[in-house]
Design a protein around this motif. Structure first.
Motif, PDB file in Angstrom:
ATOM      1  N   GLY A 142       7.957  -8.817  10.058  1.00  0.00           N
ATOM      2  CA  GLY A 142       7.438  -7.457  10.014  1.00  0.00           C
ATOM      3  C   GLY A 142       7.992  -6.705   8.830  1.00  0.00           C
ATOM      4  N   GLY A 143       7.517  -5.471   8.656  1.00  0.00           N
ATOM      5  CA  GLY A 143       7.943  -4.644   7.537  1.00  0.00           C
ATOM      6  C   GLY A 143       6.768  -4.258   6.668  1.00  0.00           C
ATOM      7  N   THR A 144       7.009  -3.310   5.761  1.00  0.00           N
ATOM      8  CA  THR A 144       5.998  -2.851   4.812  1.00  0.00           C
ATOM      9  C   THR A 144       6.467  -3.190   3.410  1.00  0.00           C
ATOM     10  OG1 THR A 144       5.352  -1.049   6.293  1.00  0.00           O
ATOM     11  CG2 THR A 144       4.691  -0.860   3.984  1.00  0.00           C
ATOM     12  N   PHE A 145       5.639  -3.913   2.655  1.00  0.00           N
ATOM     13  CA  PHE A 145       6.029  -4.468   1.366  1.00  0.00           C
ATOM     14  C   PHE A 145       5.057  -3.967   0.299  1.00  0.00           C
ATOM     15  CE2 PHE A 145       7.354  -7.119   4.810  1.00  0.00           C
ATOM     16  CZ  PHE A 145       8.620  -7.560   4.468  1.00  0.00           C
ATOM     17  N   THR A 146       5.596  -3.303  -0.722  1.00  0.00           N
ATOM     18  CA  THR A 146       4.756  -2.680  -1.739  1.00  0.00           C
ATOM     19  C   THR A 146       5.266  -3.035  -3.120  1.00  0.00           C
ATOM     20  OG1 THR A 146       4.323  -0.813  -0.253  1.00  0.00           O
ATOM     21  CG2 THR A 146       3.818  -0.499  -2.587  1.00  0.00           C
TER      22      THR A 146
END
Length: 212
Positions: free
Chosen positions: A178-182
């Motif tokens: 999971g997590g948000t990767f940008t």
């Protein structure tokens, strides 16, 4: 142990303790080869609730050689000559804000890194070569958090999560659930990148949100 006031010191933790910064700021000195905070090998420490600032000495802001847990820290690199956090032991990050450095977090061969939350932002990259928000050579698990790569230069290759292989060390693995990767680079740089001899076999991705 509770910090009672803002202090400028290179702190070395060599006992099994909880270090509560209690909303205060710990700033390292300009001594070359010294981190603002070091957890030594054999020590177990929880560090929480405050700010840790690096200096322009070209060294890491935080170095973990033991077993450490970071909670609700605001850690900022003072230079771009080294990674902001360097981990040789077992490091768990549950929350907080971590910014700057050549890489925000670097976890070395045979180390263990677990990230459960927090926000990690990289704004710098050199003119060429590879850097990352999270650069790892060991056993890494990312269950959550925000990982933001803002650096951009024509010949540089800034990534978000980069896994590398060290010859003779245990094969690295990076697990992402999971997590948000940008990655905000204008080039076709990656969220995940295998450095050197690392390949997709060194990654297991089963969850998360990605902008590319």
């Amino acid at each position: 142990v509770t910090l009672l006031k803002d202090t400028t010191e290179d702190v070395e933790v060599n006992k099994n303790i909880t270090l509560d910064l209690d909303g205060k700021t710990l700033t390292g000195t300009k001594t070359s080869g010294k981190a603002s905070l070091t957890v030594v090998k054999g020590a177990t420490a929880t560090v929480k609730n405050g700010t840790i600032l690096g200096t322009e000495n070209g060294y890491y802001t935080i170095q973990n050689n033991g077993t450490a847990t970071f909670e609700d820290l605001t850690a900022t690199a003072g230079n771009t000559g080294s990674s902001m956090i360097d981990n040789w032991g077992t490091l768990t990050i549950t929350s907080g804000t971590y910014t700057g450095g050549l890489n925000v977090v670097k976890s070395e061969e045979n180390s263990t890194l677990v990230i459960k939350g927090g926000e990690f932002t990289l704004d710098y990259c050199p003119d060429s070569g590879y850097t990352a928000v999270i650069l790892v050579y060991g056993d890494t698990t990312i269950n959550g958090g925000k990982f933001i790569q803002n650096a951009t230069k024509n010949w540089a290759n800034p990534q978000v999560v980069m896994t590398g292989v060290v010859e003779g060390a245990k094969a690295p693995i990076t697990r992402v659930t999971g997590g948000t990767f940008t990655n905000n680079s204008g080039k076709a740089n990656d969220i995940f990148h295998g450095l050197g001899k690392a390949t997709s076999d060194n990654f297991e991705v089963s969850g998360g949100t990605f902008n590319k």
